[in-house]
Design a protein around this motif. Structure first.
Motif, PDB file in Angstrom:
ATOM      1  N   VAL A 161      38.075  76.430 -22.399  1.00  0.00           N
ATOM      2  CA  VAL A 161      37.137  77.673 -21.910  1.00  0.00           C
ATOM      3  C   VAL A 161      36.901  77.230 -20.338  1.00  0.00           C
ATOM      4  N   PRO A 162      37.494  77.703 -19.224  1.00  0.00           N
ATOM      5  CA  PRO A 162      37.211  77.339 -18.046  1.00  0.00           C
ATOM      6  C   PRO A 162      35.688  77.075 -17.780  1.00  0.00           C
ATOM      7  N   THR A 163      35.179  75.916 -17.157  1.00  0.00           N
ATOM      8  CA  THR A 163      33.881  75.547 -16.844  1.00  0.00           C
ATOM      9  C   THR A 163      33.769  74.833 -15.550  1.00  0.00           C
ATOM     10  N   ARG A 164      32.519  74.973 -14.905  1.00  0.00           N
ATOM     11  CA  ARG A 164      32.214  74.104 -13.780  1.00  0.00           C
ATOM     12  C   ARG A 164      32.004  72.613 -14.143  1.00  0.00           C
ATOM     13  N   LYS A 165      32.569  71.696 -13.323  1.00  0.00           N
ATOM     14  CA  LYS A 165      32.410  70.182 -13.635  1.00  0.00           C
ATOM     15  C   LYS A 165      31.897  69.483 -12.396  1.00  0.00           C
ATOM     16  N   SER A 166      31.263  70.118 -11.351  1.00  0.00           N
ATOM     17  CA  SER A 166      30.571  69.598 -10.200  1.00  0.00           C
ATOM     18  C   SER A 166      29.551  70.218  -9.683  1.00  0.00           C
ATOM     19  N   PHE A 167      28.438  69.272  -9.004  1.00  0.00           N
ATOM     20  CA  PHE A 167      27.520  69.930  -8.588  1.00  0.00           C
ATOM     21  C   PHE A 167      27.799  70.694  -7.275  1.00  0.00           C
ATOM     22  N   SER A 168      28.981  70.536  -6.799  1.00  0.00           N
ATOM     23  CA  SER A 168      29.459  71.488  -5.751  1.00  0.00           C
ATOM     24  C   SER A 168      30.065  72.914  -6.191  1.00  0.00           C
ATOM     25  N   ALA A 169      29.479  73.845  -5.724  1.00  0.00           N
ATOM     26  CA  ALA A 169      29.610  75.258  -6.063  1.00  0.00           C
ATOM     27  C   ALA A 169      31.029  75.626  -5.705  1.00  0.00           C
TER      28      ALA A 169
END
Length: 195
Positions: A161-169
């Motif tokens: 499931v695609p997900t965010r992996k960085s504190f950068s937006a």
């Protein structure tokens, strides 16, 4: 046993080092239908590093085990999956950036780093795995009544499931699926010597 299990783990590493690692995990799982099916719930919290990187995660777990046969061909297979939510945050109160430093006086300036862009973030965590185990007999006179060896094939995928992996937006910093395959062959080479 009853099929209910509760596991709790706490780790406190490198106690005399600043930014030591601390982690706690609690997991409950329950087996049913003759232990062929199982579901569980996992809660985790980890703190690490000088910036107090905090990771919190909750996941729902499911597993299935069964045996099957096609004519004289018998094998077992195992399926498992997890779906959860993970949240990460950073405490910048102990951070020191290069623009804060004076060559002689040390850390005296205010930073111009855009800390607001490093806001806490969360995302879905997902994993799936499957394993097939195939017993087989060898064409030798081994002193065993059951299978002499076993072949095992496994496949796993994480972050499907695609997900965010960085504190950068920035949307470019998104986790992509990670696939893995593995195989195992077990043969009792010394079975004759031990019989």
């Amino acid at each position: 046993h009853s099929g209910n299990r509760l596991n709790v783990i706490h780790r406190n590493q490198w106690m005399r080092i600043p930014g030591k690692f601390q982690g706690s995990t609690a997991c409950f799982d329950k087996a049913f239908n003759g232990h062929k099916h199982g579901w569980g719930l996992s809660l985790s919290s980890f703190n690490e590093g000088e910036l107090y990187l905090k990771t919190q995660e909750v996941s729902a777990l499911y597993a299935f085990h069964s045996n099957a046969s096609i004519k004289d061909f018998t094998f077992s297979f195992h399926l498992g999956g997890a779906l959860g939510y993970q949240r990460r945050s950073i405490d910048f109160s102990n951070a020191v950036f290069s623009d804060q430093l004076d060559p002689s006086l040390g850390n005296i300036y205010a930073t111009e780093a855009q800390l607001a862009s490093f806001a806490p973030y969360g995302g879905m965590q997902s994993a799936f795995g499957a394993t097939a185990e195939i017993p087989f007999r060898l064409p030798f006179d081994f002193a065993k009544d059951d299978a002499d060896g076993m072949a095992r094939l496994s496949y796993a995928v994480q972050k499907f499931v695609p997900t965010r992996k960085s504190f950068s937006a920035n949307d470019e910093f998104r986790a992509t699926p990670v696939h893995s395959f593995s195989g195992l062959l077990m043969v009792p080479v010394f079975a004759r010597l031990l019989s």
